[in-house]
Scaffold this active site. Structure first.
Site, PDB file in Angstrom:
ATOM      1  N   GLU A 262       5.436 -14.240  34.513  1.00 44.66           N
ATOM      2  CA  GLU A 262       4.106 -14.474  33.923  1.00 44.66           C
ATOM      3  C   GLU A 262       3.894 -13.367  32.905  1.00 44.66           C
ATOM      4  OE1 GLU A 262       2.227 -16.931  34.352  1.00 44.66           O
ATOM      5  OE2 GLU A 262       2.408 -17.691  36.393  1.00 44.66           O
ATOM      6  N   CYS A 296      -4.428 -11.501  29.996  1.00 44.60           N
ATOM      7  CA  CYS A 296      -3.276 -12.180  29.381  1.00 44.60           C
ATOM      8  C   CYS A 296      -3.754 -13.399  28.602  1.00 44.60           C
ATOM      9  CB  CYS A 296      -2.274 -12.579  30.449  1.00 44.60           C
ATOM     10  SG  CYS A 296      -3.029 -13.460  31.809  1.00 44.60           S
TER      11      CYS A 296
HETATM   12  P1  NAD Z   1       3.845  -3.924  31.772  1.00 50.29           P
HETATM   13  O1  NAD Z   1       4.861  -4.903  31.343  1.00 50.29           O
HETATM   14  O2  NAD Z   1       3.828  -2.599  31.122  1.00 50.29           O
HETATM   15  O3  NAD Z   1       3.979  -3.655  33.351  1.00 50.29           O
HETATM   16  C1  NAD Z   1       3.856  -4.678  34.299  1.00 50.29           C
HETATM   17  C2  NAD Z   1       4.552  -4.295  35.579  1.00 50.29           C
HETATM   18  O4  NAD Z   1       5.959  -4.338  35.371  1.00 50.29           O
HETATM   19  C3  NAD Z   1       4.247  -2.862  36.051  1.00 50.29           C
HETATM   20  O5  NAD Z   1       4.164  -2.860  37.457  1.00 50.29           O
HETATM   21  C4  NAD Z   1       5.464  -2.094  35.560  1.00 50.29           C
HETATM   22  O6  NAD Z   1       5.688  -0.898  36.269  1.00 50.29           O
HETATM   23  C5  NAD Z   1       6.552  -3.124  35.791  1.00 50.29           C
HETATM   24  N1  NAD Z   1       7.793  -2.965  35.007  1.00 50.29           N
HETATM   25  C6  NAD Z   1       7.907  -2.704  33.695  1.00 50.29           C
HETATM   26  N2  NAD Z   1       9.211  -2.707  33.326  1.00 50.29           N
HETATM   27  C7  NAD Z   1       9.931  -2.989  34.444  1.00 50.29           C
HETATM   28  C8  NAD Z   1      11.317  -3.125  34.716  1.00 50.29           C
HETATM   29  N3  NAD Z   1      12.246  -2.964  33.769  1.00 50.29           N
HETATM   30  N4  NAD Z   1      11.700  -3.422  35.981  1.00 50.29           N
HETATM   31  C9  NAD Z   1      10.771  -3.594  36.953  1.00 50.29           C
HETATM   32  N5  NAD Z   1       9.448  -3.460  36.759  1.00 50.29           N
HETATM   33  C10 NAD Z   1       9.024  -3.166  35.516  1.00 50.29           C
HETATM   34  O7  NAD Z   1       2.422  -4.654  31.603  1.00 50.29           O
HETATM   35  P2  NAD Z   1       0.954  -4.048  31.770  1.00 50.29           P
HETATM   36  O8  NAD Z   1       0.650  -3.162  30.610  1.00 50.29           O
HETATM   37  O9  NAD Z   1       0.749  -3.526  33.143  1.00 50.29           O
HETATM   38  O10 NAD Z   1       0.076  -5.406  31.657  1.00 50.29           O
HETATM   39  C11 NAD Z   1      -0.288  -6.010  30.465  1.00 50.29           C
HETATM   40  C12 NAD Z   1       0.655  -7.140  30.108  1.00 50.29           C
HETATM   41  O11 NAD Z   1       0.752  -8.070  31.183  1.00 50.29           O
HETATM   42  C13 NAD Z   1       0.163  -7.958  28.920  1.00 50.29           C
HETATM   43  O12 NAD Z   1       1.254  -8.279  28.113  1.00 50.29           O
HETATM   44  C14 NAD Z   1      -0.431  -9.193  29.570  1.00 50.29           C
HETATM   45  O13 NAD Z   1      -0.493 -10.319  28.716  1.00 50.29           O
HETATM   46  C15 NAD Z   1       0.515  -9.399  30.710  1.00 50.29           C
HETATM   47  N6  NAD Z   1      -0.083 -10.198  31.781  1.00 50.29           N
HETATM   48  C16 NAD Z   1       0.341 -11.498  31.938  1.00 50.29           C
HETATM   49  C17 NAD Z   1      -0.242 -12.291  32.909  1.00 50.29           C
HETATM   50  C18 NAD Z   1       0.186 -13.727  33.087  1.00 50.29           C
HETATM   51  O14 NAD Z   1      -0.141 -14.301  34.126  1.00 50.29           O
HETATM   52  N7  NAD Z   1       0.878 -14.348  32.150  1.00 50.29           N
HETATM   53  C19 NAD Z   1      -1.242 -11.775  33.752  1.00 50.29           C
HETATM   54  C20 NAD Z   1      -1.632 -10.445  33.574  1.00 50.29           C
HETATM   55  C21 NAD Z   1      -1.032  -9.670  32.583  1.00 50.29           C
END
Ligand code: NAD
Length: 504
Positions: A262, A296
């Site tokens: 997601e 998102c």
């Molecule tokens: P992010 O990608 O920086 O982090 C999200 C999560 O992934 C965190 O827990 C982070 O520690 C983890 N992570 C990052 N890289 C990783 C890796 N290589 N391996 C394992 N884990 C890893 O995102 P954020 O800044 O926390 O959130 C904002 C983003 O999330 C925006 O792009 C938003 O659109 C998206 N989002 C999408 C949805 C959806 O349902 N489509 C919902 C909420 C947020």
């Protein structure tokens, strides 16, 4: 509720552990402070999980799975029902904690907990279904059917902006499906995760199934990367940026595991010349400025028919001038702070690029002279081919893009790499049906006369293209947390083969 009383109301110590493996552990990784973006002050400290905590959590979830999968699904649902009831009790302080960690207004913080309660109710009902198909066999006296079996321990990775609800979309469905799980929340919102884990612990303690819900607050190293590479976790459900999804998706694919992604959106509303403009202004404003543009599904691009562009711009500029911004816990506030100073800086940097690419700032953009990571929601007129509109800027900035026709509007709507949420405002059935047809919006969500954000849990939630293709929450999303098994039973005294094959 006052800030000072929130942690106590949730039973959280000012310094708490972020490691749970069938029971709380010390948490042997480095400590992190959770910062309130409104006050810029620490809310509390969490000791993160290290590699040993991670290993213990996975082992606990593997052990729990072996028992949990054999518990009848309606009984599993009963545990989820109890967690849902506990969430009802803690709704106010837990909602306030979400507001404190993320900066979203009280109604949205509590709304997130309500979403957890809703998905718990949904999962309880589902626990009496989880149905398969019966299929007509071509062989006499044979019965063929599909059944759904628990999948295994699930790894859940969540983003900062929905620190509570997104976990529950995954966790409550996974739990009724017979899976155990291990959660890696965003390190930006560790206290919400600790509070939720506390609630699960309260319900599950003494049941013998404490290892169904596990927690490892931690960074990519040592927790996130280990989960992604761990063959004991057949499914990784990850919510976050496209950048994260690219890494997680490819790593999980390398071990031929399953991922449920997601990821980021770049959502648009089309406003046609026959739209109810007052409705469109309200829909656009909530979608663009709500949660300070950090959903998102937040509205990034308003695609406007040229015949109503001037009028709509005027109405929007007036509306942008009246958005009450301030402390998210105070009554009357509609927009709180962004999550961090770097989120403010990133949004301002994107504005600079937009201006260089021919954009014009129509409203907002000031940083109020007060504590906290505040930035006035911005309305930016942008040429339709400006490259900056191709990327998701995770802040309160909406592009106003003028187009000549429905066809052009649709091309702009679909002409980005992401495919999460989309909407059209029109009073024409023909136009709205075109938008919803196979040659219409290419997004996972397509709304008519509603903004892009604020989905109900009953529908499957997710998006196409770089948004990752995953579906969570309602409809038949539960199937992602189970393995499908096709069964054929021969109750005849013969052994006929399929396709009429004779063998000996
Ligand atoms: P992010 O990608 O920086 O982090 C999200 C999560 O992934 C965190 O827990 C982070 O520690 C983890 N992570 C990052 N890289 C990783 C890796 N290589 N391996 C394992 N884990 C890893 O995102 P954020 O800044 O926390 O959130 C904002 C983003 O999330 C925006 O792009 C938003 O659109 C998206 N989002 C999408 C949805 C959806 O349902 N489509 C919902 C909420 C947020």
């Amino acid at each position: 509720m006052k800030r000072e009383s929130v942690l106590a109301a949730l039973g959280i110590e000012p310094i708490s552990s972020g490691a749970y493996a069938g029971g709380w552990r010390e948490g042997s990784g480095p400590s992190i402070e959770s910062i309130d973006p409104t006050t810029e002050q620490p809310i509390g400290t969490v000791r993160m999980a290290d590699a040993a905590d991670y290993e213990a959590a996975v082992q606990a979830s593997v052990d729990a799975f072996e028992q949990w999968r054999m518990v009848p699904a309606p009984q599993r649902g009963d545990y989820v029902r109890q967690i849902g009831n506990a969430l009802r009790e803690y709704k106010e302080p837990l909602g306030a904690l979400v507001s404190m960690e993320v900066g979203k207004i009280r109604a949205e913080g509590e709304g997130e907990i309500q979403e957890m309660i809703d998905i718990a109710d949904f999962a309880v009902g589902l626990s009496r279904q989880l149905y398969g198909l019966t299929i007509a066999s071509e062989r006499p006296r044979h019965r063929m059917f599909e059944q759904w079996q628990p999948l295994g321990p699930v790894g859940i990775i969540s983003a900062f902006n929905f620190p509570a609800a997104v976990w529950s979309w995954n966790a409550f469905l996974a739990a009724v499906c017979g899976d155990s799980m291990i959660w890696k929340p965003s390190p930006v919102t560790p206290l919400t995760a600790v509070a939720i884990q506390n609630i699960c612990h309260e319900v599950m303690e003494g049941s013998g199934f404490e290892g169904v819900f596990n927690l490892t607050v931690g960074d990519v190293d040592p927790v996130g990367a280990a989960m992604v590479d761990d063959p004991r976790l057949p499914l990784i459900a990850a919510t976050g940026s496209v950048r994260m999804g690219r890494q997680v998706g490819t790593q999980v694919a390398k071990r031929l595991g399953r991922s449920l992604l997601e990821l980021g959106g770049n959502n648009a509303i089309i406003v046609m010349d026959d739209a109810d403009l007052d409705l469109a202004v309200r829909g656009a404003l909530f979608a663009a400025a709500g949660t300070a543009g950090q959903r998102c599904t937040s509205l990034r691009r308003l695609i406007v028919h040229k015949d109503i562009a001037d009028l709509l711009a005027k109405k929007l500029i007036a509306a942008y001038g009246q958005i009450p911004m301030g402390d998210p816990l105070e009554e009357g506030t509609l927009v709180g702070p962004l999550v961090s100073q770097s989120a403010v800086d990133n949004t301002k940097a994107a504005l600079e690029i937009a201006l260089e690419q021919g954009g014009e700032l129509l409203a907002g953009g000031n940083e109020p002279d007060r504590q906290g990571f505040f930035l006035e929601p911005m309305l930016v007129k942008l040429p339709k081919d400006a490259p900056i509109a191709q990327q998701e800027t995770f802040g309160p900035m909406m592009y106003f893009i003028e187009v000549d026709s429905f066809e052009e509007a649709l091309a702009v709507n679909n002409g980005v790499p992401q495919g999460l949420s989309s909407a059209i405002f029109t009073d024409s059935i023909r136009t709205s049906e075109r938008f919803l047809s196979a040659e219409g919006s290419d997004c996972g969500i397509a709304n008519v006369n509603i903004g892009t954000s604020g989905a109900e849990i009953g529908g499957a939630f997710g998006g196409e293209k770089e948004t990752g293709g995953g579906r969570q929450a309602g409809s038949d999303s539960w199937k992602a947390y189970m393995r499908r098994q096709t069964v054929t039973v021969n109750w005849s005294t013969d052994l006929p083969l399929a396709q009429g094959v004779e063998f000996g």
